[in-house]
Structures are given as structure tokens and as C-alpha cells.
Design a protein around this motif. Structure first.
Motif, PDB file in Angstrom:
ATOM      1  N   THR A 100      29.968  36.937  80.842  1.00 58.80           N
ATOM      2  CA  THR A 100      29.704  38.138  80.049  1.00 58.80           C
ATOM      3  C   THR A 100      29.589  39.458  80.555  1.00 58.80           C
ATOM      4  O   THR A 100      30.204  40.223  80.501  1.00 58.80           O
ATOM      5  CB  THR A 100      28.227  38.368  79.439  1.00 58.80           C
ATOM      6  OG1 THR A 100      28.032  36.310  79.188  1.00 58.80           O
ATOM      7  CG2 THR A 100      28.122  38.879  78.577  1.00 58.80           C
ATOM      8  N   LEU A 145      22.742  40.866  80.199  1.00 60.06           N
ATOM      9  CA  LEU A 145      23.771  39.825  79.880  1.00 60.06           C
ATOM     10  C   LEU A 145      23.375  38.677  79.370  1.00 60.06           C
ATOM     11  O   LEU A 145      24.411  38.166  78.750  1.00 60.06           O
ATOM     12  CB  LEU A 145      24.423  39.490  81.363  1.00 60.06           C
ATOM     13  CG  LEU A 145      25.157  41.023  81.980  1.00 60.06           C
ATOM     14  CD1 LEU A 145      24.508  40.721  83.462  1.00 60.06           C
ATOM     15  CD2 LEU A 145      25.939  41.227  81.271  1.00 60.06           C
ATOM     16  N   ASP A 203      22.720  40.379  73.964  1.00 64.33           N
ATOM     17  CA  ASP A 203      23.301  39.986  74.666  1.00 64.33           C
ATOM     18  C   ASP A 203      24.714  41.176  74.797  1.00 64.33           C
ATOM     19  O   ASP A 203      25.759  41.262  73.850  1.00 64.33           O
ATOM     20  CB  ASP A 203      24.323  38.690  74.729  1.00 64.33           C
ATOM     21  CG  ASP A 203      22.866  37.462  74.580  1.00 64.33           C
ATOM     22  OD1 ASP A 203      22.040  38.213  75.133  1.00 64.33           O
ATOM     23  OD2 ASP A 203      23.400  36.541  75.217  1.00 64.33           O
ATOM     24  N   GLY A 204      24.849  41.630  76.178  1.00 62.95           N
ATOM     25  CA  GLY A 204      26.345  42.355  75.685  1.00 62.95           C
ATOM     26  C   GLY A 204      25.706  43.816  76.063  1.00 62.95           C
ATOM     27  O   GLY A 204      26.370  45.111  75.648  1.00 62.95           O
TER      28      GLY A 204
END
Ligand SMILES: [Zn+2]
Length: 258
Positions: free
Chosen positions: A43, A6, A251-252
């Protein structure tokens, strides 16, 4: 088990497309959260992580890049569970954190928000000490203190690394460490997966430490400017050293491990 990264940045000032450290594990319908840097619940929610399924939250240490989004994570869970009543909830939320002064401060902030943070479930804080944090029949998490932070007093360490065991697999999360040899005991004879902080080290340090160890997959996490400022060169260096075995997290990024 699914790993959702995240936030993959170390404690830098705001960095484009990168938030401070957080990831979660999805196991048998539950979510186990590790560290809670700023914006982690935003997120996660946008990426499809079910915040209603959050069961346990584990904080490695209480620096802002690991705890800055904790209040907001708990607030968002309450918003979905208690205010919007989106689904029946799964039960209480257990939060494991090394510094109870910080925990009490976060809860104080939350109790001064709307509805005085009233819930129909409990949010329970536990101080982390060495040993098993929990073993709920799905996931077993064991804490090992490290030297990123010094002891608060004779008995309480303030920063930890974790061994996470699931279906016979061993996942190690470094947290922030004083040096990589802090991980010797938690990695032991090896692990299937290592999520390793790189914010205080360089790529070659990771290689030197890991090269003789039985580790199947390495995730570069808590990345600092040395890696992020020239990401293509860093990715090439990681590939040259490790091949497919290691990756710099984004991220993600979502990984299915078993
Ligand atoms: Zn950090």
C-alpha cells in the motif's frame, strides 16, 4: 510532517478496501514506520511512500494484525535497495519490537528467502521497554507499556503506546490498549494529535475518554466491524460528537500535520 495511513482495520478477517494496522510518518526525507499489518509495504509503495527512506520501524505488539506485513516490508526494502539498487540507501534499519522471539522468527523466515536476505546494510532488532526508544534529532519516540497484553515475565511488557515528538508537537499512538486509561500517562497534559485504536471500543467510549482532554486532532484507527459495517452512520456519529476534530481513517489517507 506527513502521516500516511496504510492499513486502518483491526484484526478482522479480510475486509474489503481495508488492511490491518500500519501507518508511517514522513519527516525531513525519512520514513518512520509504526506497526506493519499485512500488505502495508504494498500500500505504501503504490501510494508513493519511499521505502528506501525507511529508517526506523516500531511495532506496538506482535499480534498478527500489527506484524503480519513486517517480513514483507523488510523484503520489499531489500528488493529496492540491494537487488534493484534504485538509490543510495540512507543507512541501517532499526526495528523496535516487544517480543524478540517473534523478531527472531521473522528474520529466520527472511534468511530462508532468495539470496539468504543478504544486504549491504544492517537490519537491527531492539526489544521495546518503557522509556525513550530513539531520539535521532528529527523524531523522539518514547514507549509506555499498556495492558492490552500481560507481561511476558517480571521485566518485559508485550504491548506499548507511544509518544512521538517532532518540532515541539506531540503525537500519541495508542497501539492496542486494555482500556483507554492506559493512555493517561502518555497523553499527560494533552497532545496535538492522537491516533487511537477503536477496535476494542465504541465511538462513544472515545468521546467519553477524550472530551475533557487537550487534544487537537483525533484519528480513529484500527477500526473494527462495529464502525466499518455501517461507515456512514459511524462517520455521522463521530461528526455529531467531535465536529471537525476527529475523523475515521481510511487506507491510503495522507495527512499533512505541520
Ligand atoms: Zn490489533
Amino acid at each position: 510532517m506527513k502521516i500516511c495511513f496504510l492499513g486502518t482495520c483491526s484484526g478482522t478477517e479480510p475486509y474489503q478496501n481495508r488492511k490491518h494496522s500500519a501507518f508511517c510518518l514522513e519527516c525531513e526525507g525519512y520514513i518512520y514506520w509504526f506497526d506493519a499489518g499485512e500488505g502495508c509495504s504494498y500500500t505504501g509503495h503504490i501510494a508513493g511512500v519511499d521505502l528506501l527512506a525507511v529508517k526506523n520501524i516500531v511495532i506496538s505488539h506482535t499480534h498478527m494484525d500489527h506484524v503480519g506485513g513486517l517480513g514483507n516490508l523488510l523484503w520489499n526494502i531489500r528488493k529496492l535497495r540491494y537487488v534493484k539498487k534504485e538509490k543510495p540507501y540512507y543507512g541501517d534499519i532499526e526495528v523496535y519490537i516487544p517480543n524478540m522471539e517473534t523478531w527472531n522468527g521473522i528474520m529466520k523466515i527472511l534468511r530462508n528467502t532468495e539470496g539468504e536476505f543478504c544486504t549491504d546494510y544492517s537490519v537491527i532488532g531492539h526489544r521495546i521497554m518503557d522509556g525513550i526508544l530513539f531520539d535521532d534529532g528529527i523524531l523522539k519516540v518514547t514507549a509506555y507499556h499498556n495492558t492490552h497484553l500481560q507481561k511476558q515475565d517480571l521485566t518485559s511488557w508485550l504491548s506499548f503506546s507511544f509518544l512521538i515528538e517532532y518540532e515541539g508537537k506531540r503525537l500519541v499512538y495508542s497501539g492496542d490498549v486494555g482500556n483507554y486509561h492506559d493512555l493517561d500517562e502518555v497523553i499527560g497534559g494533552g497532545c496535538n494529535c492522537l491516533i487511537i485504536e477503536t477496535g476494542h471500543f465504541c465511538i462513544d467510549d472515545v468521546y467519553d475518554y477524550c472530551k475533557d482532554k487537550q487534544i487537537e486532532k483525533i484519528y480513529f484507527f484500527h477500526n473494527g466491524r462495529e464502525i466499518l459495517n455501517n461507515l456512514p452512520a459511524a462517520q455521522k456519529r463521530v461528526y455529531d460528537l467531535f465536529g471537525e476534530k476527529a475523523i475515521i481513517c481510511e487506507d491510503g489517507m495522507i495527512v499533512q500535520t505541520s
